[in-house]
Scaffold this motif. Structure first.
Motif, PDB file in Angstrom:
ATOM      1  N   ASP A  35       0.822  -1.208   0.000  1.00 21.76           N
ATOM      2  CA  ASP A  35       0.000   0.000   0.000  1.00 21.76           C
ATOM      3  C   ASP A  35       0.858   1.262   0.000  1.00 21.76           C
ATOM      4  O   ASP A  35       0.420   2.320  -0.416  1.00 21.76           O
ATOM      5  CB  ASP A  35      -0.915   0.016   1.231  1.00 21.76           C
ATOM      6  N   ILE A  36       2.057   1.125   0.567  1.00 18.71           N
ATOM      7  CA  ILE A  36       2.975   2.268   0.604  1.00 18.71           C
ATOM      8  C   ILE A  36       4.318   1.840   0.008  1.00 18.71           C
ATOM      9  O   ILE A  36       4.840   0.784   0.326  1.00 18.71           O
ATOM     10  CB  ILE A  36       3.194   2.778   2.042  1.00 18.71           C
ATOM     11  N   VAL A  37       4.851   2.656  -0.907  1.00 21.25           N
ATOM     12  CA  VAL A  37       6.175   2.396  -1.454  1.00 21.25           C
ATOM     13  C   VAL A  37       7.033   3.637  -1.244  1.00 21.25           C
ATOM     14  O   VAL A  37       6.625   4.747  -1.582  1.00 21.25           O
ATOM     15  CB  VAL A  37       6.112   2.058  -2.964  1.00 21.25           C
ATOM     16  N   VAL A  38       8.212   3.445  -0.634  1.00 17.85           N
ATOM     17  CA  VAL A  38       9.170   4.531  -0.479  1.00 17.85           C
ATOM     18  C   VAL A  38      10.345   4.227  -1.402  1.00 17.85           C
ATOM     19  O   VAL A  38      10.970   3.176  -1.290  1.00 17.85           O
ATOM     20  CB  VAL A  38       9.668   4.652   0.974  1.00 17.85           C
ATOM     21  N   SER A  39      10.609   5.145  -2.354  1.00 15.42           N
ATOM     22  CA  SER A  39      11.665   4.904  -3.344  1.00 15.42           C
ATOM     23  C   SER A  39      12.768   5.936  -3.242  1.00 15.42           C
ATOM     24  O   SER A  39      12.505   7.107  -2.974  1.00 15.42           O
ATOM     25  CB  SER A  39      11.086   4.982  -4.756  1.00 15.42           C
ATOM     26  N   GLY A  40      13.993   5.480  -3.492  1.00 12.80           N
ATOM     27  CA  GLY A  40      15.135   6.384  -3.470  1.00 12.80           C
ATOM     28  C   GLY A  40      15.806   6.452  -4.822  1.00 12.80           C
ATOM     29  O   GLY A  40      15.738   5.514  -5.618  1.00 12.80           O
ATOM     30  N   GLY A  41      16.463   7.571  -5.078  1.00 14.65           N
ATOM     31  CA  GLY A  41      17.157   7.754  -6.347  1.00 14.65           C
ATOM     32  C   GLY A  41      18.537   8.335  -6.176  1.00 14.65           C
ATOM     33  O   GLY A  41      19.124   8.285  -5.077  1.00 14.65           O
ATOM     34  N   ALA A  42      19.049   8.926  -7.252  1.00 15.20           N
ATOM     35  CA  ALA A  42      20.423   9.422  -7.288  1.00 15.20           C
ATOM     36  C   ALA A  42      20.716  10.433  -6.175  1.00 15.20           C
ATOM     37  O   ALA A  42      21.849  10.549  -5.713  1.00 15.20           O
ATOM     38  CB  ALA A  42      20.701  10.045  -8.648  1.00 15.20           C
ATOM     39  N   GLY A  43      19.688  11.143  -5.735  1.00 16.02           N
ATOM     40  CA  GLY A  43      19.861  12.149  -4.695  1.00 16.02           C
ATOM     41  C   GLY A  43      20.396  11.601  -3.385  1.00 16.02           C
ATOM     42  O   GLY A  43      20.860  12.356  -2.528  1.00 16.02           O
ATOM     43  N   LEU A  44      20.373  10.267  -3.230  1.00 14.77           N
ATOM     44  CA  LEU A  44      20.902   9.673  -1.999  1.00 14.77           C
ATOM     45  C   LEU A  44      22.427   9.639  -1.981  1.00 14.77           C
ATOM     46  O   LEU A  44      23.040   9.346  -0.959  1.00 14.77           O
ATOM     47  CB  LEU A  44      20.337   8.256  -1.823  1.00 14.77           C
ATOM     48  N   LYS A  45      23.012   9.887  -3.127  1.00 11.63           N
ATOM     49  CA  LYS A  45      24.470  10.055  -3.286  1.00 11.63           C
ATOM     50  C   LYS A  45      25.309   8.798  -3.138  1.00 11.63           C
ATOM     51  O   LYS A  45      26.282   8.606  -3.832  1.00 11.63           O
ATOM     52  CB  LYS A  45      25.009  11.139  -2.340  1.00 11.63           C
ATOM     53  N   LYS A  46      25.005   7.914  -2.180  1.00 15.05           N
ATOM     54  CA  LYS A  46      25.747   6.645  -2.104  1.00 15.05           C
ATOM     55  C   LYS A  46      24.888   5.522  -1.531  1.00 15.05           C
ATOM     56  O   LYS A  46      23.891   5.779  -0.855  1.00 15.05           O
ATOM     57  CB  LYS A  46      27.040   6.801  -1.307  1.00 15.05           C
TER      58      LYS A  46
ATOM     59  N   ASN B 188      23.527   5.235   2.024  1.00 13.12           N
ATOM     60  CA  ASN B 188      22.424   6.116   2.401  1.00 13.12           C
ATOM     61  C   ASN B 188      21.047   5.517   2.114  1.00 13.12           C
ATOM     62  O   ASN B 188      20.037   6.060   2.530  1.00 13.12           O
ATOM     63  CB  ASN B 188      22.559   7.457   1.674  1.00 13.12           C
ATOM     64  N   PHE B 189      21.031   4.390   1.377  1.00 12.89           N
ATOM     65  CA  PHE B 189      19.738   3.763   1.079  1.00 12.89           C
ATOM     66  C   PHE B 189      19.049   3.269   2.348  1.00 12.89           C
ATOM     67  O   PHE B 189      17.851   3.037   2.368  1.00 12.89           O
ATOM     68  CB  PHE B 189      19.906   2.617   0.070  1.00 12.89           C
ATOM     69  N   LYS B 190      19.860   3.120   3.413  1.00 15.04           N
ATOM     70  CA  LYS B 190      19.299   2.751   4.726  1.00 15.04           C
ATOM     71  C   LYS B 190      18.175   3.698   5.140  1.00 15.04           C
ATOM     72  O   LYS B 190      17.190   3.283   5.737  1.00 15.04           O
ATOM     73  CB  LYS B 190      20.400   2.809   5.801  1.00 15.04           C
ATOM     74  N   ILE B 191      18.352   4.964   4.787  1.00 12.48           N
ATOM     75  CA  ILE B 191      17.343   5.975   5.149  1.00 12.48           C
ATOM     76  C   ILE B 191      15.992   5.587   4.554  1.00 12.48           C
ATOM     77  O   ILE B 191      14.958   5.687   5.198  1.00 12.48           O
ATOM     78  CB  ILE B 191      17.745   7.364   4.590  1.00 12.48           C
TER      79      ILE B 191
ATOM     80  N   GLY C 210      11.432   0.878  -2.938  1.00 13.13           N
ATOM     81  CA  GLY C 210      11.636   0.926  -4.383  1.00 13.13           C
ATOM     82  C   GLY C 210      12.876   1.730  -4.713  1.00 13.13           C
ATOM     83  O   GLY C 210      13.489   2.339  -3.830  1.00 13.13           O
ATOM     84  N   GLY C 211      13.254   1.708  -5.985  1.00 18.78           N
ATOM     85  CA  GLY C 211      14.405   2.492  -6.399  1.00 18.78           C
ATOM     86  C   GLY C 211      14.252   2.955  -7.827  1.00 18.78           C
ATOM     87  O   GLY C 211      13.526   2.338  -8.616  1.00 18.78           O
ATOM     88  N   SER C 212      14.911   4.052  -8.158  1.00 18.67           N
ATOM     89  CA  SER C 212      14.917   4.509  -9.543  1.00 18.67           C
ATOM     90  C   SER C 212      15.923   3.657 -10.311  1.00 18.67           C
ATOM     91  O   SER C 212      16.726   2.925  -9.724  1.00 18.67           O
ATOM     92  CB  SER C 212      15.337   5.974  -9.620  1.00 18.67           C
ATOM     93  N   ARG C 213      15.905   3.774 -11.618  1.00 20.88           N
ATOM     94  CA  ARG C 213      16.859   3.036 -12.432  1.00 20.88           C
ATOM     95  C   ARG C 213      18.294   3.405 -12.049  1.00 20.88           C
ATOM     96  O   ARG C 213      19.181   2.559 -11.981  1.00 20.88           O
ATOM     97  CB  ARG C 213      16.598   3.361 -13.904  1.00 20.88           C
ATOM     98  N   ASN C 214      18.490   4.691 -11.796  1.00 25.23           N
ATOM     99  CA  ASN C 214      19.786   5.187 -11.379  1.00 25.23           C
ATOM    100  C   ASN C 214      20.313   4.455 -10.151  1.00 25.23           C
ATOM    101  O   ASN C 214      21.470   4.038 -10.097  1.00 25.23           O
ATOM    102  CB  ASN C 214      19.617   6.671 -11.022  1.00 25.23           C
ATOM    103  N   ALA C 215      19.429   4.301  -9.161  1.00 25.46           N
ATOM    104  CA  ALA C 215      19.828   3.638  -7.913  1.00 25.46           C
ATOM    105  C   ALA C 215      20.153   2.166  -8.167  1.00 25.46           C
ATOM    106  O   ALA C 215      21.091   1.622  -7.589  1.00 25.46           O
ATOM    107  CB  ALA C 215      18.710   3.766  -6.881  1.00 25.46           C
ATOM    108  N   VAL C 216      19.380   1.531  -9.041  1.00 25.68           N
ATOM    109  CA  VAL C 216      19.600   0.109  -9.343  1.00 25.68           C
ATOM    110  C   VAL C 216      20.889  -0.072 -10.145  1.00 25.68           C
ATOM    111  O   VAL C 216      21.712  -0.933  -9.847  1.00 25.68           O
ATOM    112  CB  VAL C 216      18.385  -0.494 -10.088  1.00 25.68           C
ATOM    113  N   ASP C 217      21.092   0.790 -11.141  1.00 21.99           N
ATOM    114  CA  ASP C 217      22.299   0.674 -11.977  1.00 21.99           C
ATOM    115  C   ASP C 217      23.578   0.917 -11.181  1.00 21.99           C
ATOM    116  O   ASP C 217      24.635   0.414 -11.515  1.00 21.99           O
ATOM    117  CB  ASP C 217      22.222   1.651 -13.160  1.00 21.99           C
ATOM    118  N   ARG C 218      23.463   1.704 -10.107  1.00 21.61           N
ATOM    119  CA  ARG C 218      24.647   1.940  -9.273  1.00 21.61           C
ATOM    120  C   ARG C 218      24.828   0.853  -8.221  1.00 21.61           C
ATOM    121  O   ARG C 218      25.742   0.924  -7.400  1.00 21.61           O
ATOM    122  CB  ARG C 218      24.528   3.302  -8.581  1.00 21.61           C
ATOM    123  N   GLY C 219      23.905  -0.112  -8.210  1.00 25.15           N
ATOM    124  CA  GLY C 219      24.044  -1.235  -7.275  1.00 25.15           C
ATOM    125  C   GLY C 219      23.602  -0.930  -5.863  1.00 25.15           C
ATOM    126  O   GLY C 219      23.917  -1.661  -4.933  1.00 25.15           O
TER     127      GLY C 219
END
Lengths: 266, 331
Positions: B213-224, B227-230, B243-252
Motif C-alpha cells: 500500500d505504501i512504497v518509499v523509493s530512493g534515487g540518485a539524490g541519496l548520493k551513495k 544512504n539507502f538505509k534511510i 523501491g528504487g529509480s533506475r539510477n539507484a539500481v544501476d549503481r548497485g
C-alpha cells in the motif's frame, strides 16, 4: 546452436515531447533506437554463442529505416539480420506482428532458442514474445533473469515473478523473454561496427513469407486503436520549501499530517 | 452459437485467492450488467475446495469454472493455456479479462493466439460501448504519455489484461448466490516439455513493491549506497516496501526487483514517496498512477513535482530525520 532474436526499433523516449493539441508524440528530431529491453536479449544471445558456438540471427519488422537497428545488433555480435518491411505490414497489432515474425522464423529453418526482450518501451505490451511461442508451439519462459545452463537439449532458467524467482527447465527449441537483470549489454566494438557496415541485410516482404494479405498489417489485426488522448498527469500538488531548520521541520510535520489525513498510518 | 458472457481469470497461490481476482470482479461486474449477461470466473489450481470458489461468488461472480488437477498446482503457461483455450472454445465467452501480472501477461497472449482473438495489455479502464456492445479498453502507452482506447470490432472473445491495484477489490456479500462448475481434463493438457524445478522467495526485507500500500523509493539524490538505509528505515516505519529509480539500481544501491519504471515494475500503491528522484519519463511511467504521491527533492524544477500531490524542495538528509520524529509523535 542457432539463436534467433526478434527486435523492435522504437523512438528514443527519454525526452518525449507531446503535442498537447493533438495528443500525439512529437516525432520530429526524435531518434530511433533499438528497444532498450531488446539489448538484453541480444547480449544474452551473443553470450550463448560465445559459450556454445553457433550463430545469432536478428530480425525485425518495421519501416526500411529499421535496418539501422539491425546493423547495431550485428555490431554487438550478431551474425546475420533480416528486415521484414513493406507497407502491407503497417498497423499490425501484437497478434499480427507475432504472426508475421513467426512466419519469418519458420522460413529460417531449424533453430534452438529464440530470445526476446520482455516488452518494447513504446507499446509496452509484452505480448509479442509469448504470442510467437504460441504460434510456433514451442515452450515459453517469460521474465527470464538468468540462464543457468543449457545441456541435453534443455535450458534451465530462472524467471523473475512478483514474489520471487522460479526455476524452469524447458526443452529446446524454446522462446525466452528476458528481463534487465540477466546481463549488462556490451557496446559495439570497432570490428563489430565494420562488420555491421558491410553486412548484406536481406529484405523480406509478404511474398517471401507466404502470408495472405488479410492476415497481416491492419487487416490482420484483431484490435483497433479507436482514440488517442493525453492523460491527466499533472496534479495540483502543494509545494513547500525547506530552506532552513524551521521550514524543514514544518515540511516534515505537513508530510506526516498529509499521510495521516489520507488514513495511511498503520 | 454466438459468444456470450464475461469471464475473469482468477489467480490462486499459497492457499489463497489473490487480491487481483477480486479487483477483476469489480471491473467486470458492470460490464456483465451492461451486456445483461452472466459474470463467470475461471479458477485453475490444485486442491480447490467449493468453499474457496464460493468466495468468488460472494465477490460478484455468477458462475465459477473450477479446474482442479494435481498437474495444475503451479502456473505453467502451456498447461494453463491448454485448459483456458479448451474452456473458451467450449463456452464461447465474449469478454475475457485477467490481471496484468506475470501470470496474466504470459497466459493471455498464449491463449489469444490459440483462439484467434484480440488482446489488449495492461488496461486501466474498461467499459462497454453503447449500441455496438463492444469492449472499450483504455491503456497507457509510450511511457504513459498517451492513453489509447482500443476496440476489438470482430474477433471474439475480446481479451484484456488489467493493471493491478487500479481499482478496489470487490466487497464480500455472503448472500450472493451462484453456481460452481467443475471441469475435468485428461493428461492431454500437460506439456511434458516444461518442468518447474523450484522457487525461491524474494528477500525483500518487507513487502513486495507491487503488493504494498505504501512504497518509499530512493534515487540518485541519496548520493551513495549506504544512504539507502534511510529509505529502508522510512519504509519500515510506514509499513511499506522499498523501491528504487533506475539510477539507484544501476549503481548497485538496491537490486533490480525493486526498480520502479519503464524497465522495471509498475506500481500503484495508495502512497508513493519519491526521495531524491528527479522523475525521468521512464520513472514516472512506473508510478504516476499511484493514488497519492509525495516527492522530496532539492531541485524545484524536478519533473517529479509535476505528478506529486505534495512536494518538498529541500535537502533530503535534513528532512527525512525530521519526518521520523514527526511520525513517532503521530503514531
Amino acid at each position: 546452436m542457432r539463436i534467433i532474436i526478434p527486435i523492435k526499433q522504437v523512438p528514443e523516449t527519454s525526452n518525449v515531447r507531446m503535442d498537447e493539441s493533438t495528443g500525439t508524440m512529437v516525432r520530429e528530431g526524435v531518434e530511433s533506437i533499438i528497444n532498450p529491453l531488446d539489448l538484453y536479449a541480444i547480449e544474452a544471445g551473443v553470450q550463448l554463442k560465445e559459450e556454445h558456438g553457433g550463430s545469432a540471427t536478428v530480425l525485425t519488422m518495421g519501416p526500411p529505416s529499421a535496418e539501422k537497428a539491425l546493423r547495431e545488433a550485428i555490431a554487438m555480435g550478431c551474425d546475420e539480420a533480416i528486415l521484414i518491411t513493406g507497407k502491407e505490414f503497417a498497423g499490425s497489432d501484437t497478434w499480427a506482428t507475432a504472426y508475421t515474425l513467426s512466419s519469418a522464423i519458420g522460413k529460417l529453418g531449424a533453430y534452438d532458442i529464440i530470445l526476446a526482450g520482455e516488452r518494447a518501451t513504446d507499446g509496452d505490451t509484452g505480448q509479442v514474445g509469448p504470442e510467437i511461442s504460441s504460434f510456433l508451439d514451442i515452450p515459453l519462459a517469460a521474465y527470464v533473469s538468468s540462464i543457468i545452463e543449457i545441456t541435453d537439449g534443455k535450458a534451465t532458467v530462472e524467471r523473475l515473478l512478483e514474489d520471487g524467482y522460479e526455476t524452469l527447465r524447458v526443452e529446446l527449441p524454446a522462446l525466452l523473454t528476458v528481463v534487465k537483470e540477466i546481463n549488462f549489454p556490451r557496446l559495439p566494438t570497432l570490428g563489430g561496427k565494420k562488420k555491421a557496415k558491410e553486412a548484406e541485410i536481406p529484405v523480406w516482404s509478404r511474398g517471401i513469407l507466404e502470408i495472405q494479405e488479410g492476415e497481416l498489417g491492419l487487416k490482420g489485426s484483431p484490435t483497433r486503436v479507436d482514440k488517442i488522448f493525453t492523460p491527466k498527469v499533472l496534479r495540483d500538488g502543494m509545494m513547500l520549501k525547506a530552506h532552513d531548520e524551521q521550514s524543514a521541520q514544518n515540511a516534515a510535520k505537513e508530510i506526516v499530517k498529509f499521510i495521516k489525513e489520507k488514513n495511511l498510518l498503520q | 452459437m454466438s459468444s456470450k458472457g464475461v469471464w475473469t481469470i482468477s489467480e490462486w497461490g499459497e492457499d489463497r485467492i489473490k487480491t487481483i481476482s477480486f479487483e477483476l470482479l469489480t471491473r467486470a461486474r458492470p460490464l456483465a450488467d451492461k451486456l445483461n449477461t452472466e459474470l463467470s470466473s475461471v479458477l485453475i489450481g490444485r486442491g480447490l475446495e467449493d468453499e474457496t470458489a464460493r468466495e468468488l461468488i460472494y465477490r460478484g461472480a455468477d458462475k465459477i469454472y473450477v479446474v482442479d488437477d494435481k498437474n495444475l498446482e503451479s502456473f505453467i503457461v502451456e498447461n494453463y493455456s491448454a485448459v483456458l483455450t479448451a474452456l473458451i472454445l467450449k463456452h464461447k465467452p465474449e469478454i475475457v479479462v485477467a490481471g496484468a501480472t506475470t501470470m496474466g501477461r504470459t497466459l493471455l497472449p498464449h491463449v489469444a493466439v490459440k483462439v484467434n482473438a484480440g488482446l489488449t495489455a495492461d488496461c486501466t479502464s474498461l467499459d462497454i460501448e453503447e449500441g455496438s456492445g463492444n469492449l472499450l479498453q483504455v491503456r497507457p502507452a509510450i511511457g504513459g504519455n498517451i492513453m489509447a482506447r482500443i476496440k476489438t470490432p470482430e474477433k471474439r472473445p475480446q481479451m484484456a489484461t488489467v493493471r493491478p491495484k487500479t481499482i478496489r477489490p470487490a466487497q464480500r456479500d455472503e448472500k450472493r448466490q451462484g453456481v460452481i462448475i467443475r471441469e475435468r481434463f485428461g493428461n492431454e493438457i500437460i506439456d511434458s516439455r516444461v518442468e518447474r524445478v523450484g522457487h525461491r522467495k524474494l528477500d525483500t526485507g518487507g513487502a513486495e513493491i507491487q503488493d504494498a500500500d505504501i512504497v518509499v523509493s530512493g534515487g540518485a539524490g541519496l548520493k551513495k549506497g549506504d544512504n539507502f538505509k534511510i529509505i529502508q528505515e522510512l519504509a519500515k516505519t510506514l509499513g511499506g516496501a522499498v523501491g528504487g529509480s533506475r539510477n539507484a539500481v544501476d549503481r548497485g544501491w538496491i537490486s533490480y526487483p525493486h526498480q520502479v519504471g519503464l524497465s522495471g515494475k509498475t506500481v500503484t500503491p495508495k502512497l508513493y514517496i519519491a526521495v531524491g528522484i528527479s522523475g525521468s519519463i521512464q520513472h514516472l511511467a512506473g508510478m504516476k498512477t499511484s493514488e497519492h504521491i509525495i516527492a522530496i527533492n532539492n531541485d524545484p524544477d524536478a519533473p517529479i513535482f509535476k505528478v506529486a500531490d505534495f512536494g518538498v524542495v529541500g535537502d533530503l538528509f535534513e528532512i527525512i530525520p525530521l519526518i521520523y520524529e514527526a511520525l513517532k509523535e503521530a503514531m
